[in-house]
Design a protein around this motif. Structure first.
Motif, PDB file in Angstrom:
ATOM      1  N   THR A   1      24.233  39.080  77.007  1.00 50.32           N
ATOM      2  CA  THR A   1      24.910  38.126  76.059  1.00 50.32           C
ATOM      3  C   THR A   1      26.240  38.315  76.250  1.00 50.32           C
ATOM      4  O   THR A   1      26.898  39.151  76.342  1.00 50.32           O
ATOM      5  CB  THR A   1      24.068  38.536  74.911  1.00 50.32           C
ATOM      6  OG1 THR A   1      24.462  39.658  74.485  1.00 50.32           O
ATOM      7  CG2 THR A   1      22.704  38.434  74.970  1.00 50.32           C
ATOM      8  N   ALA A   2      26.876  37.125  75.637  1.00 53.37           N
ATOM      9  CA  ALA A   2      28.328  37.171  75.244  1.00 53.37           C
ATOM     10  C   ALA A   2      28.378  36.508  73.924  1.00 53.37           C
ATOM     11  O   ALA A   2      27.849  35.658  73.303  1.00 53.37           O
ATOM     12  CB  ALA A   2      28.989  36.242  76.048  1.00 53.37           C
ATOM     13  N   ALA A   3      29.318  37.190  73.184  1.00 52.85           N
ATOM     14  CA  ALA A   3      29.810  36.752  71.684  1.00 52.85           C
ATOM     15  C   ALA A   3      31.373  36.769  71.731  1.00 52.85           C
ATOM     16  O   ALA A   3      31.967  37.786  71.914  1.00 52.85           O
ATOM     17  CB  ALA A   3      29.026  37.427  70.792  1.00 52.85           C
TER      18      ALA A   3
ATOM     19  N   ALA B   1      28.828  41.600  86.793  1.00 51.64           N
ATOM     20  CA  ALA B   1      28.967  40.580  87.808  1.00 51.64           C
ATOM     21  C   ALA B   1      29.361  39.081  86.994  1.00 51.64           C
ATOM     22  O   ALA B   1      29.874  38.514  87.899  1.00 51.64           O
ATOM     23  CB  ALA B   1      27.462  40.512  88.383  1.00 51.64           C
ATOM     24  N   LEU B   2      28.860  38.916  85.794  1.00 47.00           N
ATOM     25  CA  LEU B   2      29.132  37.717  85.626  1.00 47.00           C
ATOM     26  C   LEU B   2      30.610  37.628  85.059  1.00 47.00           C
ATOM     27  O   LEU B   2      31.398  36.505  85.468  1.00 47.00           O
ATOM     28  CB  LEU B   2      28.264  37.429  84.183  1.00 47.00           C
ATOM     29  CG  LEU B   2      26.819  37.177  84.302  1.00 47.00           C
ATOM     30  CD1 LEU B   2      26.250  37.229  83.051  1.00 47.00           C
ATOM     31  CD2 LEU B   2      26.723  35.878  84.987  1.00 47.00           C
ATOM     32  N   ALA B   3      31.110  38.363  84.575  1.00 45.04           N
ATOM     33  CA  ALA B   3      32.763  38.474  84.236  1.00 45.04           C
ATOM     34  C   ALA B   3      33.479  38.537  85.623  1.00 45.04           C
ATOM     35  O   ALA B   3      34.586  37.727  85.463  1.00 45.04           O
ATOM     36  CB  ALA B   3      33.174  39.732  83.446  1.00 45.04           C
ATOM     37  N   ASP B   4      33.076  39.216  86.556  1.00 43.53           N
ATOM     38  CA  ASP B   4      33.571  39.500  87.986  1.00 43.53           C
ATOM     39  C   ASP B   4      33.754  37.945  88.708  1.00 43.53           C
ATOM     40  O   ASP B   4      34.496  37.627  89.710  1.00 43.53           O
ATOM     41  CB  ASP B   4      33.125  40.265  88.879  1.00 43.53           C
ATOM     42  CG  ASP B   4      33.713  40.769  89.719  1.00 43.53           C
ATOM     43  OD1 ASP B   4      35.217  41.039  89.338  1.00 43.53           O
ATOM     44  OD2 ASP B   4      33.507  41.107  90.972  1.00 43.53           O
TER      45      ASP B   4
ATOM     46  N   ALA C   1      28.078  30.806  80.305  1.00 35.37           N
ATOM     47  CA  ALA C   1      26.948  30.217  80.066  1.00 35.37           C
ATOM     48  C   ALA C   1      26.295  29.427  81.250  1.00 35.37           C
ATOM     49  O   ALA C   1      25.247  29.340  81.461  1.00 35.37           O
ATOM     50  CB  ALA C   1      27.021  29.276  78.756  1.00 35.37           C
ATOM     51  N   SER C   2      27.318  28.828  82.071  1.00 30.94           N
ATOM     52  CA  SER C   2      27.014  28.185  83.211  1.00 30.94           C
ATOM     53  C   SER C   2      26.449  29.030  84.509  1.00 30.94           C
ATOM     54  O   SER C   2      25.694  28.645  85.167  1.00 30.94           O
ATOM     55  CB  SER C   2      28.219  27.373  83.808  1.00 30.94           C
ATOM     56  OG  SER C   2      29.148  28.308  84.045  1.00 30.94           O
TER      57      SER C   2
END
Length: 384
Positions: free
Chosen positions: A9-11, A33-36, A100-101
Motif C-alpha cells: 500500500t501507499a499513503a 520493487a514498486l518504488a524501484d 497505483a498503475s
C-alpha cells in the motif's frame, strides 16, 4: 496452508499544501520493487541494492515520461520505503498514480495509522493529534497516544479480575470528570459575548483576539449576525461569538440577529454578559445576575464612567475595550471558568465520544457489580 500475503500500500503521510515537503509511504512485500520501478538514483547504488537506512537522491520518472522531479527516497526496511517530494498536492498525487498503475493499493493516512495499531485508543489519539491547534492540547493528546488512557483502563480491568469494584470505580470517576476537557482538545471552547446594543461587545472581541474581527460603530444594532473568532487563551483553543445586541426592535434583519444571539447562548460553554459602565441600571443588573448566574458579567466602558459603583452580589469584572484596562483579568477569569483544574502531564483522559460513552457504560456496570459485562466493555474500548 500458506499464509495470506499482505498487499503493498501507499499513503501520503503529510497534510496537503502545508509544508515544503510531502512524504509518501510505500509499505508491503513489493514496496522496494514498486518504488524501484519509478525511482532513478543519481548515485551508483539503486534502491534495490541499498542498505537499510540508506537515503538516496534521484528522479521519479513514469514510463515514457521525460526526467521527473528530483527527490529523496529512504529505504527504511525491506518492506518500507518513504518518498520525500515537493509539498504540493500534484507532486504527491503523481507518485501515487504511478504506484497505483503498477498494482499498489492507495490508502489514506488514517487507514494506515489505524491498521498498524492494535490499541484503538492509541490509534484514535494519533488520528486526533493533527486537529490539536495548540501545543498544550497536543501534549495531552500525545500522552494518550503513548498509552496513558489505555493503561488506566487496563488497570481497571485488573481490579475487576480481583473483584475490587470500589477501587475500579474510584479510577473511573476522575476519567469521566475529565470528559469535557478531553473533548475540547480538538474542539475549541465556545464563548458567547452577549448584552444590550452598544455596550462594546464587538470592541471587546477585537481587543481580546488582537485584530478588528467585528465592525465597531456607535450606532446600536450594528452587529446583525453572530460573528466568530478563534484564538488561544493561556494556550487553550477558544472560539468567541459576538452576538447582536438583545433589545426590542422592528427591524426584521435585526430581529433575526437577536434570535441567533439567543440560540447561541444555549450552546455556549461560557457566556459573557456585558453592561455599560456609563449607563448602569441597578435593577437590570440584578435581574441579569439572577437570570444568568453562571455567566461572567462584565461592566465595560469604565474609561467613560466617572463614578462607578459595582454591585455587591455576584462576580463582576470591569473593563475598557478601548484602553485594555481589565482585559487581562477578564482573560484569566475566562480560563479559570472553562478549566478550573488543568490535568497534569501524562494524566489519562478520554477525548472522543466513543470513549466517553464506553466509560459511562463501564461505570454503570461496575456500580452494578456486572463483572463479565464490564470486562467485555473494556475489551471493546481497547480493541482496534
Amino acid at each position: 496452508m500458506p499464509g495470506i500475503i499482505a498487499p503493498t500500500t501507499a499513503a501520503v503521510l503529510t497534510p496537503p499544501a502545508r509544508g515544503a515537503i510531502a512524504t509518501v509511504s510505500v509499505q508491503g512485500p513489493e514496496a522496494i520493487a514498486l518504488a524501484d520501478r519509478f525511482f532513478k538514483s543519481l548515485g551508483k547504488v539503486g534502491l534495490r541494492d541499498a542498505q537499510i537506512g540508506r537515503i538516496l537522491v534521484g528522479h521519479w520518472q513514469g514510463e515514457e515520461e521525460p526526467v521527473g522531479e528530483e527527490l529523496v527516497v529512504a529505504k527504511l526496511a525491506e518492506d518500507l520505503v518513504e518518498v520525500h517530494c515537493h509539498g504540493g498536492v500534484q507532486a504527491s498525487q503523481r507518485i501515487l498514480q504511478h504506484l497505483a498503475s503498477a498494482g499498489c493499493q492507495i490508502e489514506s493516512w488514517q487507514s494506515r495509522m489505524t491498521s498498524q495499531q492494535e490499541d484503538a485508543i492509541v490509534a484514535e489519539a494519533k488520528l486526533e493529534l493533527p486537529r490539536a491547534v495548540t501545543s498544550q492540547a497536543a501534549l495531552h493528546l500525545l500522552d494518550q497516544a503513548h498509552g496513558a488512557l489505555s493503561r488506566e483502563i487496563v488497570a481497571v480491568g485488573n481490579l475487576l479480575d480481583q473483584a475490587n469494584f470500589e477501587a475500579a470505580e474510584q479510577k473511573l470517576d476522575p476519567l469521566l470528570s475529565l470528559a469535557p476537557f478531553g473533548k475540547h482538545l480538538t474542539q475549541p471552547w465556545l464563548i458567547v459575548i452577549a448584552g444590550p446594543p452598544n455596550v462594546g461587545k464587538s470592541s471587546l472581541l477585537n481587543k481580546i483576539v488582537g485584530y478588528d474581527r467585528a465592525i465597531v460603530l456607535d450606532m446600536p444594532g450594528t452587529t446583525r449576525d453572530v460573528l466568530h473568532a478563534t484564538t488561544a487563551l493561556d494556550g487553550w483553543p477558544v472560539q468567541f461569538s459576538d452576538t447582536a445586541g438583545i433589545r426590542i426592535s422592528d427591524d426584521e434583519i435585526e430581529q433575526a440577529g437577536i434570535a441567533k444571539a439567543k440560540a447561541a447562548l444555549k450552546t455556549a460553554d461560557l457566556v459573557i454578559v456585558m453592561h455599560d459602565a456609563a449607563d448602569l441600571k441597578p435593577d437590570e443588573l440584578d435581574q441579569s445576575l439572577q437570570q444568568l448566574p453562571s455567566a461572567l458579567h462584565v461592566v465595560n466602558k469604565i474609561d467613560l464612567a466617572s463614578d462607578l459603583r459595582m454591585p455587591d452580589s455576584g462576580e463582576m469584572l470591569a473593563t475598557s475595550a478601548v484602553t485594555g484596562q481589565g482585559v487581562p483579568q477578564l482573560i484569566s477569569s475566562i480560563v479559570s471558568h472553562l478549566i478550573p483544574c488543568v490535568p497534569q502531564a501524562h494524566q489519562p483522559l478520554p477525548f472522543t465520544a466513543r470513549q466517553v460513552e464506553g466509560l459511562r457504560q463501564l461505570h454503570q456496570q461496575v456500580q452494578h457489580r456486572q463483572r463479565d459485562e464490564a470486562l467485555q466493555t473494556i475489551q471493546t474500548l481497547l480493541k482496534a
